[in-house]
Design an enzyme around this catalytic site. Sequence first.
Site, PDB file in Angstrom:
ATOM      1  N   ARG A 170      18.394   0.083  38.545  1.00 44.73           N
ATOM      2  CA  ARG A 170      18.662  -0.690  37.334  1.00 44.73           C
ATOM      3  C   ARG A 170      17.373  -0.700  36.513  1.00 44.73           C
ATOM      4  O   ARG A 170      16.315  -1.096  37.015  1.00 44.73           O
ATOM      5  CB  ARG A 170      19.039  -2.124  37.707  1.00 44.73           C
ATOM      6  N   ASN A 208      23.092 -17.101  34.985  1.00 43.60           N
ATOM      7  CA  ASN A 208      21.919 -17.887  34.609  1.00 43.60           C
ATOM      8  C   ASN A 208      21.410 -17.361  33.267  1.00 43.60           C
ATOM      9  O   ASN A 208      21.086 -18.120  32.367  1.00 43.60           O
ATOM     10  CB  ASN A 208      20.863 -17.786  35.702  1.00 43.60           C
ATOM     11  N   ARG A 212      17.074 -20.453  29.030  1.00 48.30           N
ATOM     12  CA  ARG A 212      16.720 -19.921  27.704  1.00 48.30           C
ATOM     13  C   ARG A 212      17.508 -20.634  26.611  1.00 48.30           C
ATOM     14  O   ARG A 212      18.693 -20.932  26.793  1.00 48.30           O
ATOM     15  CB  ARG A 212      17.015 -18.428  27.610  1.00 48.30           C
ATOM     16  N   ASP A 231      21.978 -25.459  36.903  1.00 47.05           N
ATOM     17  CA  ASP A 231      23.144 -25.070  37.695  1.00 47.05           C
ATOM     18  C   ASP A 231      24.374 -25.816  37.186  1.00 47.05           C
ATOM     19  O   ASP A 231      24.414 -27.050  37.206  1.00 47.05           O
ATOM     20  CB  ASP A 231      22.889 -25.372  39.178  1.00 47.05           C
ATOM     21  N   GLU A 285      27.824  -5.188  39.098  1.00 45.83           N
ATOM     22  CA  GLU A 285      26.850  -4.293  38.471  1.00 45.83           C
ATOM     23  C   GLU A 285      26.390  -3.209  39.440  1.00 45.83           C
ATOM     24  O   GLU A 285      26.165  -2.073  39.040  1.00 45.83           O
ATOM     25  CB  GLU A 285      25.659  -5.111  37.945  1.00 45.83           C
TER      26      GLU A 285
HETATM   27  P1  AMP Z   1      24.530 -15.528  38.118  1.00 40.95           P
HETATM   28  O1  AMP Z   1      23.282 -15.412  37.284  1.00 40.95           O
HETATM   29  O2  AMP Z   1      25.654 -14.677  37.612  1.00 40.95           O
HETATM   30  O3  AMP Z   1      24.269 -15.379  39.582  1.00 40.95           O
HETATM   31  O4  AMP Z   1      25.037 -17.050  37.914  1.00 40.95           O
HETATM   32  C1  AMP Z   1      24.342 -18.127  38.475  1.00 40.95           C
HETATM   33  C2  AMP Z   1      24.873 -19.430  37.899  1.00 40.95           C
HETATM   34  O5  AMP Z   1      26.295 -19.528  38.110  1.00 40.95           O
HETATM   35  C3  AMP Z   1      24.329 -20.672  38.565  1.00 40.95           C
HETATM   36  O6  AMP Z   1      23.100 -21.049  37.994  1.00 40.95           O
HETATM   37  C4  AMP Z   1      25.403 -21.710  38.271  1.00 40.95           C
HETATM   38  O7  AMP Z   1      25.142 -22.328  37.038  1.00 40.95           O
HETATM   39  C5  AMP Z   1      26.668 -20.885  38.136  1.00 40.95           C
HETATM   40  N1  AMP Z   1      27.625 -21.101  39.232  1.00 40.95           N
HETATM   41  C6  AMP Z   1      27.670 -20.485  40.432  1.00 40.95           C
HETATM   42  N2  AMP Z   1      28.689 -20.957  41.174  1.00 40.95           N
HETATM   43  C7  AMP Z   1      29.316 -21.896  40.426  1.00 40.95           C
HETATM   44  C8  AMP Z   1      30.449 -22.751  40.617  1.00 40.95           C
HETATM   45  N3  AMP Z   1      31.156 -22.736  41.753  1.00 40.95           N
HETATM   46  N4  AMP Z   1      30.792 -23.599  39.609  1.00 40.95           N
HETATM   47  C9  AMP Z   1      30.090 -23.613  38.464  1.00 40.95           C
HETATM   48  N5  AMP Z   1      29.031 -22.827  38.214  1.00 40.95           N
HETATM   49  C10 AMP Z   1      28.636 -21.990  39.180  1.00 40.95           C
END
Ligand code: AMP
Length: 400
Positions: free
Chosen positions: A94, A214, A244, A285, A387
């Site tokens: 990547r 995130n 951000r 989160d 990805e």
């Molecule tokens: P990613 O960057 O795609 O790994 O997404 C991470 C973010 O997904 C975390 O910081 C959370 O805000 C959100 N997230 C993960 N699991 C859940 C869930 N079950 N419900 C709500 N938000 C979630």
Amino acid sequence: MTATRVLVLNSGSSSVKYQLLDMRDSSRLAVGLVERIGEATSRLVHTPPEGGGGRRERSGPIADHDAALKAVADELAHDGLGLDSPELAAIGHRVVHGGLRFSAPTVVTDEVLAEIERLVPVAPLHNPANITGIRTAQALRPDLPQVAVFDTAFHTTMPEAAARYAIDVDTADAHRIRRYGFHGTSHAYVSRATAALLGKDPSEVNVIVLHLGNGASASAVAGGRCVETSMGLTPLEGLVMGTRSGDIDPAVTFHLERVAGMSTDEIDALLNKKSGLVGLCGDNDMREIHRRMEEGDERARLAFDIYVHRLKKYIGAYYAILGRVDAVAFTAGVGENAVPVREAALADMEGLGLAVDTGLNAVRSGEARLISPEGARVAVAVVPTDEELEIARQTFELVM
Ligand code: AMP
């Protein structure tokens, strides 16, 4: 023996994520992560293939990317999947920024590496780590094709009207300032998977993809080609993210410099690391934000409302850009899991043919699925992104 395996490497400044896939059936042979590289508390977590025993963890200092990749190679060898195997067809990397030059996956040569290096000023956090990852992998298997798959590539089809900022053209060109967009591998994968979910070819459908992790970005994809995306020169622009700010008036930065006496680096850190959800309510989160909202926490509620408001604004804008929308697809951590975000983002948009079925939206599943009411004019989908699989596929197609 035909080589059918691809190792996917995602090298960050202090981490390496990896997956080994068998492209005959796209199965995952091993998955892992090395984190806190360069610190005393480095950690490697490795999940072997099914039947290979449980997850293995190793803690203790791993000095640099070279040592990290050697540790990964040792773990793979332990499972009989060593990097010296003739079954390994290529390593797919990547690479975050490919500028305008790279619109497709590319076999790495010295010249390609030099170009990725030339893009460091526009991706100072990411490209150096990606380059280190490639060089380390090259040293380990000099005979093997190393393929760069760029986060920006899918967005290179954007028309100039979408990609150019309205600033002095000579200044922009001299410094390569324009909208590049990121998360392209995910937008490509999800827009195609959404078309498949509708039983259509990607060329037949217009999709708004909302990658809400995130980091978060939206894209408008017309007939399989990206025509607009929310991240810009850097991943800072667009939606409200975990840490951000997304869109703000650029004059905020001069104001902070002149009035608050902040340095460029301080403002950079403020907007990239201490803004978004974390800046608004202290948590990035979404699960924690939902929990606090249920307890009546007003700061968490306001953060959620600002997040959703921005999302709605982009959905409306991209609807207008596309003219006709066949599907809106939610993906990544928040998009795949946060039921209240999906519901709120599409609330009161029936006039545009957009609605979410409460029952379907509440279903938890790891599969791509529709959550719009039966017969809705616009399909609303939840499509788990992948990805690594997309990088592996693009890599394998290129070298086969
Ligand atoms: P990613 O960057 O795609 O790994 O997404 C991470 C973010 O997904 C975390 O910081 C959370 O805000 C959100 N997230 C993960 N699991 C859940 C869930 N079950 N419900 C709500 N938000 C979630």
